[in-house]
Design a protein around this motif. Structure first.
Motif, PDB file in Angstrom:
ATOM      1  N   UNK A   9      -5.446  36.219  28.450  1.00 52.26           N
ATOM      2  CA  UNK A   9      -4.065  35.962  28.032  1.00 52.26           C
ATOM      3  C   UNK A   9      -3.789  34.462  28.052  1.00 52.26           C
ATOM      4  N   UNK A  10      -2.842  34.036  27.229  1.00 53.74           N
ATOM      5  CA  UNK A  10      -2.416  32.641  27.202  1.00 53.74           C
ATOM      6  C   UNK A  10      -1.240  32.449  28.154  1.00 53.74           C
ATOM      7  N   UNK A  45       6.269  42.379  36.143  1.00 53.80           N
ATOM      8  CA  UNK A  45       6.386  43.272  34.998  1.00 53.80           C
ATOM      9  C   UNK A  45       5.118  43.133  34.160  1.00 53.80           C
ATOM     10  N   UNK A  46       4.417  44.245  33.961  1.00 56.30           N
ATOM     11  CA  UNK A  46       3.168  44.241  33.196  1.00 56.30           C
ATOM     12  C   UNK A  46       3.351  45.131  31.972  1.00 56.30           C
ATOM     13  N   UNK A  47       3.119  44.561  30.784  1.00 53.16           N
ATOM     14  CA  UNK A  47       3.256  45.296  29.526  1.00 53.16           C
ATOM     15  C   UNK A  47       1.867  45.603  28.978  1.00 53.16           C
ATOM     16  N   UNK A  48       1.606  46.894  28.721  1.00 55.79           N
ATOM     17  CA  UNK A  48       0.268  47.328  28.340  1.00 55.79           C
ATOM     18  C   UNK A  48       0.258  47.960  26.956  1.00 55.79           C
ATOM     19  N   UNK A  49      -0.853  47.755  26.247  1.00 55.27           N
ATOM     20  CA  UNK A  49      -1.138  48.484  25.018  1.00 55.27           C
ATOM     21  C   UNK A  49      -1.722  49.845  25.385  1.00 55.27           C
ATOM     22  N   UNK A 105       1.442  41.468  28.109  1.00 52.33           N
ATOM     23  CA  UNK A 105       2.251  40.457  28.804  1.00 52.33           C
ATOM     24  C   UNK A 105       2.204  40.718  30.301  1.00 52.33           C
ATOM     25  N   UNK A 106       2.147  39.645  31.080  1.00 54.49           N
ATOM     26  CA  UNK A 106       2.171  39.713  32.539  1.00 54.49           C
ATOM     27  C   UNK A 106       3.132  38.645  33.033  1.00 54.49           C
ATOM     28  N   UNK A 159       4.632  32.690  32.090  1.00 55.37           N
ATOM     29  CA  UNK A 159       4.184  34.066  31.960  1.00 55.37           C
ATOM     30  C   UNK A 159       2.913  34.073  31.124  1.00 55.37           C
ATOM     31  N   UNK A 160       2.206  35.187  31.167  1.00 52.54           N
ATOM     32  CA  UNK A 160       0.957  35.335  30.436  1.00 52.54           C
ATOM     33  C   UNK A 160       1.168  36.265  29.246  1.00 52.54           C
ATOM     34  N   UNK A 161       0.738  35.814  28.056  1.00 49.86           N
ATOM     35  CA  UNK A 161       0.957  36.558  26.820  1.00 49.86           C
ATOM     36  C   UNK A 161      -0.353  36.780  26.076  1.00 49.86           C
ATOM     37  N   UNK A 162      -0.446  37.936  25.415  1.00 50.47           N
ATOM     38  CA  UNK A 162      -1.548  38.188  24.504  1.00 50.47           C
ATOM     39  C   UNK A 162      -1.206  37.568  23.155  1.00 50.47           C
ATOM     40  N   UNK A 163      -2.063  36.687  22.646  1.00 52.78           N
ATOM     41  CA  UNK A 163      -1.842  36.054  21.353  1.00 52.78           C
ATOM     42  C   UNK A 163      -2.871  36.472  20.312  1.00 52.78           C
TER      43      UNK A 163
END
Length: 389
Positions: free
Chosen positions: A39-40, A236-240, A247-248, A256-260
């Motif tokens: 994650x970015x 808060x952890x967002x999962x596919x 997102x974390x 925060x950490x994002x999937x790009x």
């Protein structure tokens, strides 16, 4: 004097519930959670497409593990790395944990570094399990000073179903792939400082979230870390659907950490539609209304077969007449059977007016109604007596 209130991280009921939940996690289910992801790191409030300030990486895989004087065993290795900047100062952290497939921690080491010139700070916390329990060693080193070490231990009885950070990260993937969890899910735990605490998990449901220039559905899990002192830490952890993080975020943190990487979306699948009520199995034979309906239809069918007088002989085949047996309407089955091709017409049941017409027996009674066949090539009568005038 009244006894002190029972602390949740020492409560036997919490440990019993947590142990039962962990026992239901299968090996195959865990294997679906063994993968690497990246994650970015971006500032809170930044656009999902903004330039990253750092990276967060996590991987889980099978690996060999051996303690001194013990045989080698296969376990799950969980690793994370984080690197970014805080107020212009480089910061980093890492985690390395060896787990059994029941999520019991064999060994774990966490490291945090603040690269502040000229006095960098490094903090390490090492956990190692042994036959008597678990030993925790904390080390703090500031600049060129001598490192400060502090060790303590927990007995085996206090470690039942207790999670550490590495096990918690893997458990999050399991919950995300299930897309459901029981309410009030709480585990006894040990935080990054080595203190007893609890990890509680709850779902925030399925939400929409941006991934690069795209938007997708994510399953959001809330994790709260509660110790005896201080405010709880909430993540808060967002999962596919595949269990990959989108997102974390730690509540109150500046980043925060994002999937790009949008290419992950094509491999993640879709969430199953959520019903507004739980799906119940249909036990029709135990439902009085459905069972009564079944019996009624069964009786009607049985009576219909009897009224039509179907022949049960395997050597004969019934003939379908496109006329009602009483009124000359609809499709029904003749109450007699016709002889097969080449058979003796005399083998047909005796009936006044039945004569042979080549390959079949038909009724020749002059008062019986005659109806065209489905193909239109011949005529077939109804062989019951004509309707009363």
């Amino acid at each position: 004097m009244e006894p002190p209130p029972e602390r949740p991280w020492d409560s036997p009921s919490v440990a019993d519930t947590a142990a039962e939940f962990l026992s239901l996690i299968g090996l195959k289910e865990l294997e679906g959670c063994l993968f690497a992801e990246r994650l970015a790191v971006v500032a809170v409030g930044a656009s999902p497409r903004d330039k990253a300030q750092g990276q967060w990486w996590m991987a889980a895989q099978w690996a060999p593990y051996q303690q001194e004087g013990a045989p080698m065993q296969s376990c799950i290795l969980v690793q994370t790395r984080f690197r970014s900047k805080h107020n212009g100062v480089p910061v980093s952290s890492s985690l390395k944990a060896y787990l059994t497939w029941q999520l019991e921690t064999l060994e774990q080491e966490e490291q945090e570094c603040l690269e502040l010139t000229p006095h960098p700070t490094e903090k390490r916390t090492h956990f190692v399990s042994h036959e008597y329990g678990m030993t925790v060693t904390r080390t703090l080193q500031e600049g060129g000073a001598e490192p400060q070490c502090h060790s303590f231990s927990y007995g085996r009885a206090r470690l039942r179903a207790r999670l550490l950070e590495g096990a918690s990260l893997l458990l999050l993937r399991v919950l995300a792939r299930r897309q459901t969890m029981p309410p009030g899910l709480v585990f006894p735990a040990i935080n990054s400082e080595g203190d007893l605490c609890t990890f509680s998990y709850s779902t925030l449901g399925i939400q929409r979230q941006a991934v690069g220039s795209a938007e997708t559905e994510v399953f959001v899990i809330r994790r709260a870390v509660r110790a005896s002192t201080g405010a709880p830490s909430v993540w808060h952890s967002s999962f596919l659907p595949s269990g990959h993080l989108a997102q974390l975020m730690q509540i109150g943190a500046p980043v925060l950490m994002l999937l790009q990487d949008e290419s992950i979306l094509s491999k993640s699948g879709r969430f199953a539609p959520q019903l507004p009520f739980p799906k119940e199995p249909l036990e029709w034979d135990e439902d009085m209304e459905l069972y009564s309906y079944f019996l009624d239809r069964k009786v009607r069918w049985t009576w219909g077969q009897g009224d039509l007088g179907l022949c049960q002989s395997p050597a004969r085949s019934p003939l379908v007449c496109p006329g009602d047996t009483q009124r000359g309407q609809g499709t029904n089955i003749l109450p007699h059977t016709l002889s097969s091709v080449g058979k003796d017409p005399g083998s047909c049941p005796p009936h006044p007016g039945i004569v042979s017409m080549g390959e079949m027996c038909v009724c020749a009674h002059p008062t019986h109604p005659v109806h065209p066949t489905a193909g239109g090539a011949a005529t077939l009568p109804c062989c019951l007596p004509p309707a009363a005038p």
